[in-house]
Design an enzyme around this catalytic site. Structure first.
Site, PDB file in Angstrom:
ATOM      1  N   CYS A  54      34.276  -8.928 -17.062  1.00  0.00           N
ATOM      2  CA  CYS A  54      33.285  -9.904 -17.503  1.00  0.00           C
ATOM      3  C   CYS A  54      31.885  -9.482 -17.041  1.00  0.00           C
ATOM      4  CB  CYS A  54      33.649 -11.274 -16.952  1.00  0.00           C
ATOM      5  SG  CYS A  54      32.605 -12.555 -17.610  1.00  0.00           S
ATOM      6  N   CYS A  69      20.628  11.303 -49.796  1.00  0.00           N
ATOM      7  CA  CYS A  69      20.700  12.753 -49.624  1.00  0.00           C
ATOM      8  C   CYS A  69      19.321  13.383 -49.787  1.00  0.00           C
ATOM      9  CB  CYS A  69      21.694  13.351 -50.617  1.00  0.00           C
ATOM     10  SG  CYS A  69      22.036  15.089 -50.280  1.00  0.00           S
TER      11      CYS A  69
END
Ligand code: FAD
Ligand code: FMN
Ligand code: SF4
Lengths: 433, 441
Positions: A139, A357
């Site tokens: 935690c 691209c």
């Protein structure tokens, strides 16, 4: 239907789907509903020491990030361990376990870092009938400020020490839950093993701030004008968790140490992936908190279908199957050549592959006058970006070039396996043996 | 033949041959995998989902859609079929706009529900296409049950009984099984012989023998079935039709819409099905819409539906009405026929506008006449041929009129007259029969 029954460090459950220690497992009423919905096991919400329970904030304790259509992708919380009295939790655990003997029930624990505290809590849970304990060393908020949770989990020596105490004072199977808020997760896993842990579970939540209120200038969730970091979980953390699971599964010092996989498991596929990377079962929190306990039904049918398809008769056939294929970058085959291929039939002509691209990769996609798209093999480095940004699944695929064929980009024929270790450009290259 | 849309009278081949295939193709094409993924992603996996409550067979809709979304459509199909064995047909014919999709929370949010029906079809068709029948029979109980009528109700009942391990004998009056799935549903909703394929697939469970051409009341008697079998289920549908009771009703050219539809469904070549140039359909339900639309698709020049009450009272849904008008059918509300006009054959229908008052519907003095060489009556079906031994209530059979006897589907009380309701009632009767037979063991 494949048999999903699992035996994790001697703890049997009808399926590998457990609820992680968290609000879904905080009370008898939740846990009963979970079992009714089909969950194979639960790890009860973390218990603390005898005495006045911790106090949670009474403002918002969760923050979230969303994907398109407000799909919850990541959840952040500043909740502490259980804020209900220890005796109440223990009484409920005992009752639930008695009524559901075939389901796994693990008790998560977090007490101060001294032997006496651990010895005391272990003696108190002894006669609950629970199947095992999980040590919450993960935690990352609140409890860590008090020297518990991830404050322990970040120091391997402490992990080893506490695990040793637990094994000394209890005969129960012991799972050590690891924090991801650490640079190398193998170290705490090694420590857990040295301390005698029967298994590790990971990941607990990741330190995070999910957002900032831009009018009040405070992190979210905001409590009276202030915020603090919380613990992040949900689908967004899965890739981080998968990697950590794989690291432990393939690390020589921790190999073979049973792993309970946690972090973003939402569908059967997520679970199968964790298991393939070495997790003997999985734990789920956010998916249950998002969709309710019924979500397990899809996990069960999906995993079972998948196993049938693969001819797996037991989850052990799946567990760890991908581990041998996790390697270091230096061993990847540099002579493995693929080229992107766009299926014209499936293409909806959005142009996203093209611009991705063109602007950011290798200028390897051509946009033709009729708005169709074509990969230029002589430019394509097979980075996969076009596949990743395409909205249509399987529209763009990577096609492998057979050995001997000339790669138009390099002008060289595709050769045999060769990695960086052997590569002439590597100043430290060794010749292949 | 060189007929055209303008040829007077009731004639076949009004259209060029290629148009038939086009007109009667799937009216809502199946989803491809990409479409299904995108459609499934829209489901919120609601708790206590309204769609599931609205489905008469209570299919776990959020679960099956999630199973599609996670790439396991076969699991989705099993989720569907375990509640509704005719889930494939229901996906095609259910008026989802008044059932599951009407109450979808995304209908509330965006006016655009999750496409539940089409997703259901995607999953169910996928499993059926692999030839997989996903259910197996329990060990034989040695009990025998007779099912009368192989429509949706009878088939659903037979399947569930067979699954529970009972032997089932189905008696069906007609040469083919399927009930209105085979003889009634609009052709463009169940293309490529789907009704028969589904029946064959359903029977793969085993333990069900179907005897076609056997009629209760003619070839077998209820009394004999009651003594020869451990239980009997009647799913005989509504074999009768309401009459118009107006002058000229008997003229050639006036016909029951369901007979026309049945002929059309059974035709191997749709260009051989004769249809009028001017067609008038009287009624306001699904049958009226289907008769009208299919007349139009066969090449009728002018097709009108005339319904005696207001638009909101039509039992055909708004979607169905729109479907009719989109196909060029004209819908006239608030008018009732008073006379069919013609010399030796139908030539026109005279209508009176109606008024809705405290005394019910009354005819006003305002009249109009529509030219018609063909008139279809679609003003409702009635129970016919029910065994004398059963007391009829409100025109229908009780669901469980006496020990050992159950009824379901259109012939029985309860629910709307829909395929999906018939499936639910057949399935539920099977569960009750199973409980009764198990108690008797
Ligand atoms: C034209 C038309 C279109 C429709 N379109 C839709 C639609 O789009 N969607 C929808 O949900 N519903 C539609 N319906 C309603 C739906 O078809 C019925 O609700 C459903 O078929 C009822 O199923 P059933 O099994 O009760 O009866 P049926 O389908 O009528 O089956 C009864 C069976 O019993 C047989 N039978 C009858 N008497 C005897 C006897 N004495 N002995 C032996 N066998 C007997 C019959 O031959 C038949 O096979 C339509 C109905 C019609 C008429
Ligand atoms: C609100 C909340 C409270 C949590 N409390 C605990 C806890 O008490 N003990 C614990 O070990 N982990 C706790 N966790 C972490 C979860 O058990 C789990 O490790 C983490 O959420 C990652 O899994 P997930 O992505 O499926 O949610 C909590 C998580 C959430 C969201
Ligand atoms: S979920 Fe909503 S209603 Fe329930 S406790 Fe939290 S804030 Fe309150």
């Amino acid at each position: 239907m494949a048999n999903l029954a699992t035996n994790f460090i001697g703890i049997k459950s009808p399926n590998p789907f457990w609820l992680a220690s968290a609000p879904p497992t905080d009370k008898e009423v939740n846990v009963r509903r979970a079992y009714e919905a089909g969950w194979g096991g639960v790890v009860w919400k973390t218990l603390g020491s005898e005495g006045p329970p911790v106090v949670n904030v009474s403002g918002p304790r969760y923050g979230a990030i969303w994907g398109a259509d407000r799909r919850l992708l990541g959840l952040n919380n500043i909740e502490l361990i259980t804020d209900r009295p220890l005796e109440v939790n223990l009484r409920e655990i005992k009752q639930v376990k008695r009524d559901w003997p075939d389901r796994a029930l693990i008790i998560s624990l977090m007490v101060p870092c001294d032997e006496e505290s651990w010895c005391d809590i272990l003696s108190r849970i002894e006669d609950t009938g629970a199947d095992g304990v999980e040590l919450n060393f993960g935690c990352p908020h609140g409890m860590a400020e008090r020297g518990m949770g991830s404050a322990v989990g970040q120091v391997p020596e402490y992990i080893e020490m506490v695990t040793r105490w637990v094994k000394k004072h209890s005969r129960m199977p012991c799972i050590v839950k690891l924090t991801p808020n650490i640079t190398d997760v193998r170290k705490p896993a090694e420590a857990a093993r040295r301390g005698g842990a029967d298994a590790v579970s990971l990941i607990n939540t990741i330190n995070s701030i999910t957002g900032v209120d831009l009018d009040d200038f405070a992190p979210q969730p905001t409590i009276d004008g202030k915020g603090t970091h919380g613990g992040y979980c949900g689908p967004a953390v899965k890739p981080i968790a998968l990697n950590m699971v794989a690291e432990i599964a393939r690390h020589p010092e921790t190999q073979g140490l049973p792993i309970s996989g946690i972090g973003g498991v939402t569908t059967w596929r997520d679970a199968a992936e964790f298991m393939a990377l070495g997790a003997g079962n999985v734990q789920v929190c956010t998916a249950a908190m998002t969709y309710g306990f019924r979500v397990v039904q899809e996990m069960i049918s999906g995993l079972s279908d998948y196993m049938d398809r693969k001819g797996f008769t037991s989850t052990t056939d799946l567990v760890g199957r991908a581990v041998p294929n996790v390697t270091d970058w230096q061993y990847l085959n540099l002579n493995y050549v693929t080229k992107a291929q766009i299926s014209e039939a499936d293409c909806i002509k959005c142009g996203r592959c093209y611009i991705a691209c063109e602007d950011t990769s290798h200028q390897a996609i051509e946009m033709l006058p009729d708005r169709s798209f074509k990969v230029k093999d002589e430019e394509c480095v097979a980075c996969n970006l076009c596949v990743n940004v395409c909205p249509v699944e399987n529209c763009i695929t990577m096609v492998r070039m057979p050995k001997g064929q000339v790669d138009p980009r390099t002008g060289r024929p595709v050769g045999d396996y060769a990695n960086w270790v052997m590569h002439p450009n590597n100043p430290m290259a060794r010749a292949a043996e | 033949m060189s007929n055209s849309q303008l040829t007077p009278g009731i004639v076949p081949a009004r259209l060029p041959a290629r148009l038939y295939a086009e007109n009667f193709s799937d009216h809502q094409p199946p989803l491809g995998p990409h479409e299904a993924r995108v459609a499934a992603d829209r489901c919120y996996f609601c708790f206590d989902a309204p769609c599931m409550t609205a489905c008469p067979t209570s299919i776990d809709i959020p679960l099956f859609i999630r199973q599609i979304a996670t790439g396991t459509p076969d699991a989705a199909a099993r989720t569907i079929l375990s509640q509704n064995i005719l889930g494939g047909m229901c996906a095609r014919v259910c008026p989802t706009e008044t059932l599951c999709e009407e109450v979808c929370v995304r209908e509330t949010a965006e006016g655009k529900p999750v496409e539940i029906g089409r997703l259901q079809r995607f999953a169910a068709d996928g499993l059926m296409a692999q030839g997989i029948h996903p259910f197996t029979r329990a060990a034989s109980t040695g009990k025998r049950v007779a099912v009368v009528g192989a429509g949706p109700a009878g088939l659903a009942c037979a399947h569930r009984l067979a699954m529970k391990g009972h032997e089932v004998m189905v008696f069906e009056r007609r040469p083919k099984s399927g009930g209105l799935n085979e003889y009634g549903i609009a052709a463009y909703k169940a293309t490529n012989g789907f009704a028969q394929r589904e029946v064959e697939w359903l029977l793969k469970i085993g333990g069900i023998t179907v005897k076609n051409g056997v009629m209760l009341g003619r070839d077998v008697a209820l009394g004999d079935l009651m003594t020869d079998y451990d239980a009997v289920f009647l799913g005989i549908g509504l074999a009768g039709v309401n009459a118009l009771r107006v002058e000229g009703e008997d003229l050639p050219g006036v016909r029951d819409a369901i007979d026309f539809i049945s002929d059309l469904r059974q035709a191997t070549d749709l260009s051989t099905v004769p249809v009028g140039r001017e067609v008038v359909v009287i009624g306001g339900g699904m049958t009226a819409v289907d008769a009208a639309v299919q007349s139009k698709l066969l090449g009728a020049e002018v097709v009108s539906i005339v319904y005696r009450r207001g638009r909101e009272k039509m039992s055909a849904s708004g979607y169905e009405q729109e479907h009719a008008t989109r196909n060029g059918v004209c819908i006239i509300h608030g008018a009732a026929p008073v006379r069919v006009i013609g010399e030796g054959r139908t030539e026109a229908v005279e209508f009176a506008y109606t008024e809705e008052g405290p005394q019910g519907l009354t005819l006003s003095v305002e009249r109009f006449t529509l030219k018609a060489d063909q008139v279809f009556k679609a003003i409702g079906q009635t129970l016919a041929g029910a065994p004398q031994a059963i007391a009829v209530e409100a025109g229908k059979l009780p669901r469980h009129p006496m020990p050992k006897l159950w009824c379901g589907g259109d012939c029985a009380l309860g629910g709307e007259d829909l395929t999906v309701t018939a499936v639910a009632e057949g399935r539920d009767a099977a569960e009750e029969i199973h409980a009764a037979l198990s108690a008797a063991l």
